[in-house]
Design a protein around this motif. Structure first.
Motif, mmCIF file in Angstrom:
data_model
loop_
_atom_site.group_PDB
_atom_site.id
_atom_site.type_symbol
_atom_site.label_atom_id
_atom_site.label_comp_id
_atom_site.label_asym_id
_atom_site.label_seq_id
_atom_site.Cartn_x
_atom_site.Cartn_y
_atom_site.Cartn_z
ATOM 1 N N ASP A 2 0.830 -1.190 0.000
ATOM 2 C CA ASP A 2 0.000 0.000 0.000
ATOM 3 C C ASP A 2 0.875 1.255 0.000
ATOM 4 N N LEU A 3 0.537 2.243 -0.849
ATOM 5 C CA LEU A 3 1.351 3.449 -1.003
ATOM 6 C C LEU A 3 1.512 4.211 0.306
ATOM 7 N N THR A 4 0.421 4.383 1.017
ATOM 8 C CA THR A 4 0.486 5.136 2.274
ATOM 9 C C THR A 4 1.444 4.462 3.244
ATOM 10 N N ARG A 5 1.369 3.136 3.311
ATOM 11 C CA ARG A 5 2.234 2.405 4.235
ATOM 12 C C ARG A 5 3.694 2.507 3.799
ATOM 13 N N ARG A 6 3.937 2.416 2.480
ATOM 14 C CA ARG A 6 5.311 2.478 1.972
ATOM 15 C C ARG A 6 5.942 3.839 2.264
ATOM 16 N N LEU A 7 5.181 4.906 2.035
ATOM 17 C CA LEU A 7 5.700 6.249 2.296
ATOM 18 C C LEU A 7 5.932 6.473 3.789
ATOM 19 N N THR A 8 5.014 5.971 4.584
ATOM 20 C CA THR A 8 5.111 6.156 6.039
ATOM 21 C C THR A 8 6.365 5.509 6.590
ATOM 22 N N GLN A 9 6.677 4.318 6.120
ATOM 23 C CA GLN A 9 7.858 3.614 6.620
ATOM 24 C C GLN A 9 9.143 4.384 6.330
ATOM 25 N N GLN A 10 9.155 5.155 5.258
ATOM 26 C CA GLN A 10 10.331 5.972 4.966
ATOM 27 C C GLN A 10 10.350 7.254 5.803
ATOM 28 N N VAL A 11 9.139 7.854 5.973
ATOM 29 C CA VAL A 11 9.052 9.114 6.718
ATOM 30 C C VAL A 11 9.393 8.906 8.183
ATOM 31 N N ILE A 12 9.009 7.771 8.735
ATOM 32 C CA ILE A 12 9.226 7.558 10.169
ATOM 33 C C ILE A 12 10.720 7.515 10.509
ATOM 34 N N LEU A 13 11.556 7.254 9.480
ATOM 35 C CA LEU A 13 13.004 7.285 9.706
ATOM 36 C C LEU A 13 13.495 8.719 9.919
ATOM 37 N N ARG A 14 12.672 9.700 9.562
ATOM 38 C CA ARG A 14 13.025 11.111 9.710
ATOM 39 C C ARG A 14 12.309 11.740 10.915
ATOM 40 N N LEU A 15 11.962 10.921 11.899
ATOM 41 C CA LEU A 15 11.127 11.369 13.024
ATOM 42 C C LEU A 15 11.725 12.570 13.753
ATOM 43 N N ASP A 16 13.014 12.547 14.000
ATOM 44 C CA ASP A 16 13.629 13.658 14.732
ATOM 45 C C ASP A 16 13.531 14.968 13.949
ATOM 46 N N ALA A 17 13.779 14.890 12.636
ATOM 47 C CA ALA A 17 13.689 16.092 11.806
ATOM 48 C C ALA A 17 12.252 16.619 11.765
ATOM 49 N N LEU A 18 11.271 15.698 11.668
ATOM 50 C CA LEU A 18 9.860 16.110 11.668
ATOM 51 C C LEU A 18 9.502 16.785 12.989
ATOM 52 N N THR A 19 10.023 16.228 14.067
ATOM 53 C CA THR A 19 9.753 16.823 15.383
ATOM 54 C C THR A 19 10.283 18.251 15.441
ATOM 55 N N ASP A 20 11.495 18.445 14.940
ATOM 56 C CA ASP A 20 12.068 19.798 14.930
ATOM 57 C C ASP A 20 11.209 20.742 14.093
ATOM 58 N N ASP A 21 10.765 20.264 12.916
ATOM 59 C CA ASP A 21 9.934 21.110 12.052
ATOM 60 C C ASP A 21 8.628 21.493 12.752
ATOM 61 N N LEU A 22 8.001 20.501 13.408
ATOM 62 C CA LEU A 22 6.722 20.775 14.065
ATOM 63 C C LEU A 22 6.887 21.761 15.222
ATOM 64 N N VAL A 23 7.918 21.586 16.027
ATOM 65 C CA VAL A 23 8.161 22.505 17.136
ATOM 66 C C VAL A 23 8.378 23.917 16.604
ATOM 67 N N ASP A 24 9.191 24.052 15.538
ATOM 68 C CA ASP A 24 9.466 25.387 14.970
ATOM 69 C C ASP A 24 8.175 26.042 14.459
ATOM 70 N N GLU A 25 7.329 25.263 13.811
ATOM 71 C CA GLU A 25 6.097 25.841 13.249
ATOM 72 C C GLU A 25 5.100 26.202 14.348
ATOM 73 N N ILE A 26 5.041 25.399 15.399
ATOM 74 C CA ILE A 26 4.166 25.754 16.529
ATOM 75 C C ILE A 26 4.651 27.045 17.177
ATOM 76 N N LEU A 27 5.960 27.157 17.361
ATOM 77 C CA LEU A 27 6.505 28.389 17.952
ATOM 78 C C LEU A 27 6.219 29.596 17.075
ATOM 79 N N ASP A 28 6.196 29.375 15.760
ATOM 80 C CA ASP A 28 5.957 30.481 14.830
ATOM 81 C C ASP A 28 4.480 30.843 14.720
ATOM 82 N N GLU A 29 3.603 29.836 14.719
ATOM 83 C CA GLU A 29 2.186 30.077 14.442
ATOM 84 C C GLU A 29 1.283 29.998 15.685
#
Length: 405
Positions: A2-29
């Protein structure tokens, strides 16, 4: 796969970077969300990481066995409610998180180069379905915790109010704490008002508080020991006017204390308001101010002595046959109420003046005392008042009032 599952498995390897992005955007918005009193930066980072990880695991259908997929959302909703963070701000941060997750999935798809963008529509739908599910779990946990905290707050306020009535505010530290918690002036003047607790929770409870508030008066009303008790901050208000306002809301027996000077006197004032209430017969919708009913209050406070007073002073009268007893008691009461005037008493009783004189002679003979003597008159007056006390105070009740033909 399944495409969603395949993409998710790759994105989850970037969890720390995603966390940083989310924190920065919350602080901004959503900067107001991050506050030492509400959510610290470290706590925000941990929460963002935990929630992104669970959202990705749900998207990829890789939630570990035995783990609640919504546990991070529930923890977030609970903790934010405990800190009194606004729910709208919490849910806004979750929407930002959904956007970060979707953007990361889209970036991985773009890097892949083989994925048709039409296929990403289903991925987007899956992302927002999971984010909505997590947001709903946050809101449910938040409201459940908010309700629990509100009940705890109400219990704390009720406990503090009860402690005020028990006189604990004589301790100045507690008085200051209670004043701050209940929004009351610590050194102002108060009235304590007591009325019967009705079957539906108390007559005019909310109405009384609202009516006083409209008139700029701060008051607190709570059920207590099968009664409703009001604590009214007088400030510069006239007690008589306030009682007129209350009478429209509480159509029942009402006992009113003397002025209490500061919260430290509220315990004593409550006892005196209860005492004033006890001087009123059941069903008598009247306001009893203690200072207007001191003789009756003295008797109510000592029911055994009141019984003794009735037996010793009026015993010979009370042992007469019904008709004669009623006639003599009615005459004695009218004679005292008219300042010992046979003519005025006869007018009240619709009988001849000589009838009053003859009856009073018999009363004096039975009681063994002259009622021209001040001390005797005072004693008999108190005995009659004790006889007329409401039921439940240990005194003997008279028969129905005598009405001569």
């Amino acid at each position: 796969m399944d495409l969603t599952r395949r993409l998710t498995q790759q994105v989850i390897l970037r969890l720390d970077a995603l966390t940083d992005d989310l924190v920065d955007e919350i602080l901004d918005e959503n900067a107001g969300y991050v506050d030492a009193e509400l959510v610290s930066l470290d706590e925000l980072r941990r929460s963002c990481r935990d929630n992104i990880e669970r959202v990705l695991q749900m998207l990829g259908d890789i939630v570990p066995a035995g783990v609640d997929p919504l546990d991070a959302a529930v923890v977030t909703g609970t903790r934010r409610a405990e800190r009194r963070a606004p729910l709208e701000a919490v849910l806004r941060s979750f929407r930002i998180g959904g956007r970060v997750v979707w953007r990361s999935l889209a970036q991985v798809a773009k890097e892949d180069g083989t994925i048709c963008w039409d296929d990403m529509v289903d991925v987007a739908a899956a992302v927002w379905t999971v984010v909505d599910e997590a947001s709903s779990a946050v809101a449910r946990a938040y409201r459940r915790t908010e309700l629990r905290l509100r009940r705890l707050d109400e219990h704390r306020r009720l406990t503090m109010f009860t402690d005020l009535l028990r006189g604990r505010a004589r301790d100045t530290a507690f008085a200051a704490e209670a004043a701050a918690e209940l929004d009351l002036p610590p050194g102002g003047e108060y009235l304590v008002i007591v009325t019967d607790l009705a079957q539906d929770g108390g007559p005019g409870l909310a109405t009384a508080e609202d009516l006083l508030a409209v008139n700029g008066v701060r008051s607190i009303w709570q059920p207590h020991a099968r009664q409703t008790v009001g604590l009214v901050a007088l400030a510069t208000h006239d007690p008589d006017r306030l009682l007129d306002v209350l009478h429209a809301a509480i159509r029942d027996r009402v006992g009113v204390s003397p002025r209490a000077h500061g919260l430290g006197e509220v315990g004593t004032a409550h006892e005196l308001a209860v005492l004033a209430l006890r001087t009123l017969p059941a069903g008598d919708a009247a306001i009893a101010r203690l200072d207007d009913r001191l003789p009756a209050a003295l008797l109510v406070r000592s029911p055994d002595l009141a019984d003794r007073l009735v037996d010793v002073v009026l015993g010979p009268l009370l042992r007469l046959p019904d008709g004669e007893r009623q006639a003599l008691l009615a005459t004695l009461s009218a004679w005292l109420r008219t300042n010992r005037s046979p003519a005025a008493a006869a007018e009240l009783l619709y009988c001849h003046r000589n009838t009053v004189i003859n009856r009073m002679a018999k009363v004096e003979s039975l009681l063994g005392r002259s009622l021209e003597d001040f001390e005797s008159t005072l004693t008999v007056s108190y005995a009659l008042k004790a006889l007329d006390l409401p039921d439940g105070h240990g005194t003997r009740k008279p028969d129905p009032p005598y009405h001569p033909s």
